[in-house]
Design an enzyme around this catalytic site. Structure first.
Site, PDB file in Angstrom:
ATOM      1  N   ASP A 232      -7.853  -4.953   7.396  1.00 45.93           N
ATOM      2  CA  ASP A 232      -8.381  -5.742   6.492  1.00 45.93           C
ATOM      3  C   ASP A 232      -9.256  -6.673   7.100  1.00 45.93           C
ATOM      4  O   ASP A 232     -10.260  -7.129   6.919  1.00 45.93           O
ATOM      5  CB  ASP A 232      -7.229  -6.517   5.706  1.00 45.93           C
ATOM      6  CG  ASP A 232      -6.952  -5.720   4.311  1.00 45.93           C
ATOM      7  OD1 ASP A 232      -7.710  -5.106   3.648  1.00 45.93           O
ATOM      8  OD2 ASP A 232      -5.747  -5.634   4.071  1.00 45.93           O
TER       9      ASP A 232
ATOM     10  N   HIS B   5       0.726  -1.310   0.115  1.00 47.28           N
ATOM     11  CA  HIS B   5       0.114  -0.007   0.013  1.00 47.28           C
ATOM     12  C   HIS B   5       0.838   1.223   0.030  1.00 47.28           C
ATOM     13  O   HIS B   5       0.385   2.298  -0.094  1.00 47.28           O
ATOM     14  CB  HIS B   5      -0.713  -0.023   1.066  1.00 47.28           C
ATOM     15  CG  HIS B   5      -1.985  -1.109   1.061  1.00 47.28           C
ATOM     16  ND1 HIS B   5      -3.082  -1.013   0.142  1.00 47.28           N
ATOM     17  CD2 HIS B   5      -2.306  -2.142   1.900  1.00 47.28           C
ATOM     18  CE1 HIS B   5      -3.634  -1.955   0.356  1.00 47.28           C
ATOM     19  NE2 HIS B   5      -3.366  -2.718   1.565  1.00 47.28           N
TER      20      HIS B   5
ATOM     21  N   GLU C 179      -5.381 -11.690   7.877  1.00 47.49           N
ATOM     22  CA  GLU C 179      -6.097 -10.406   7.832  1.00 47.49           C
ATOM     23  C   GLU C 179      -7.598 -10.835   7.248  1.00 47.49           C
ATOM     24  O   GLU C 179      -8.018  -9.720   6.709  1.00 47.49           O
ATOM     25  CB  GLU C 179      -5.488  -9.444   7.367  1.00 47.49           C
ATOM     26  CG  GLU C 179      -4.600  -9.750   5.668  1.00 47.49           C
ATOM     27  CD  GLU C 179      -3.676  -8.459   5.301  1.00 47.49           C
ATOM     28  OE1 GLU C 179      -3.764  -7.353   5.801  1.00 47.49           O
ATOM     29  OE2 GLU C 179      -3.186  -8.621   4.252  1.00 47.49           O
TER      30      GLU C 179
HETATM   31  C1  3PY Z   1      -4.127  -4.077   7.614  1.00 51.47           C
HETATM   32  O1  3PY Z   1      -4.332  -3.445   8.502  1.00 51.47           O
HETATM   33  O2  3PY Z   1      -4.897  -4.566   6.845  1.00 51.47           O
HETATM   34  C2  3PY Z   1      -2.747  -4.149   7.238  1.00 51.47           C
HETATM   35  O3  3PY Z   1      -2.421  -4.583   6.151  1.00 51.47           O
HETATM   36  C3  3PY Z   1      -1.732  -3.252   7.935  1.00 51.47           C
HETATM   37  O4  3PY Z   1      -1.687  -2.169   7.346  1.00 51.47           O
HETATM   38 MG    MG Z   2      -3.688  -5.293   4.914  1.00 49.93          MG
END
Ligand code: 3PY
Ligand code: MG
Length: 248
Positions: free
Chosen positions: A172, A46, A146
């Site tokens: 996520d 990102h 995630e």
């Molecule tokens: C998330 O929180 O999804 C991440 O990948 C960390 O930035």
């Molecule tokens: Mg993430």
């Protein structure tokens, strides 16, 4: 080869603290690397890291005791191989949802016979003539948990040999669960479930956090691979606070 000081800490059961660099600025990476964090996380998923800037950041971090770790765009052997060739001593692989996906990430990061990493990378000679022999053991592989599915399968994912860390992506994860990050019982339960899975698998678990207080709180709970803010959050937080005073 240079000892991976983050792996050394994690293997000793200690917490390792890192800082995200998302801006894509080697200058910021250089400055941050001289502060003494255990690792810097160059975010190539990102964040805004181009190829040349990533090389320059690796060059800037190299002389310090801070370990260069890169998050790759996706779980693809080419991306993992590339950042390791540039000098990353750790790789963070996003969105790992199964044992097979974890195996894919590990394989990409390890030279044969353990994996399929291709030999090469001209910067690696700077790590010493034993790099090829030592790299499999000294390269940190963190898989990101995630999604709801990853949490449900956390123990089987983290049990994969060669996975060093389970790194939770709180944002996520919140999207996947349909809740707000760090503000719902379900989210918190998922974090604790991953921590428990890590304990069962004998693997450290961590996550990105915004403040040092939160990092210390989570470390006391048993989380071990923690990041404490980012270059952009530091800049925006500080500049916003200054402007607030000026406008008051
Ligand atoms: C998330 O929180 O999804 C991440 O990948 C960390 O930035
Ligand atoms: Mg993430």
């Amino acid at each position: 080869m240079k000892t991976n000081l983050v792996l050394q800490k994690l293997r000793a059961g200690e917490a390792a603290y890192g800082y995200w660099v998302t801006s894509g600025s080697p200058l910021i990476a250089e400055a941050a690397a001289h502060l003494g964090y255990d690792f810097l996380l160059l975010d190539r998923q990102h964040g805004h890291w181009g190829f040349d800037a990533t090389v320059q950041a690796m060059q800037a971090i190299g002389p310090t005791d801070t370990m260069p770790v890169a998050r790759v765009l996706r779980n693809d052997p080419a991306f993992i191989n590339q950042v390791l060739d540039l000098g990353a001593l750790g790789v963070i692989v996003p969105l790992v949802n199964s044992r097979e996906e974890a195996q894919r990430a590990v394989q990409a990061a390890k030279y044969p016979p353990a994996g399929i990493r291709s030999a090469g990378g001209s910067r690696l000679m700077l790590y010493g003539s034993d790099y090829m022999q030592a790299a499999n053991d000294e390269t940190l592989v963190a898989v990101m948990l995630e999604t709801r599915q990853a949490v449900e399968r956390a123990e089987e994912i983290l049990s994969v040999p060669g996975v060093d860390v389970g790194f939770i992506g709180p944002s996520d994860l919140a999207c996947s669960l349909g809740v707000t990050a760090f503000a719902s019982d379900e989210h918190e339960a998922a974090l604790q479930q991953v921590l428990q899975a890590g304990n069962n698998a004998g693997k450290p678990v961590g996550m990105p956090l915004a403040t040092p207080e939160l990092c210390l709180e989570r470390a006391a709970q048993g989380f071990r691979f923690l990041t404490c803010g980012s270059d952009m959050s530091s800049l925006l937080g500080d500049a916003t606070a200054r402007l607030k005073v000026l406008r008051s």
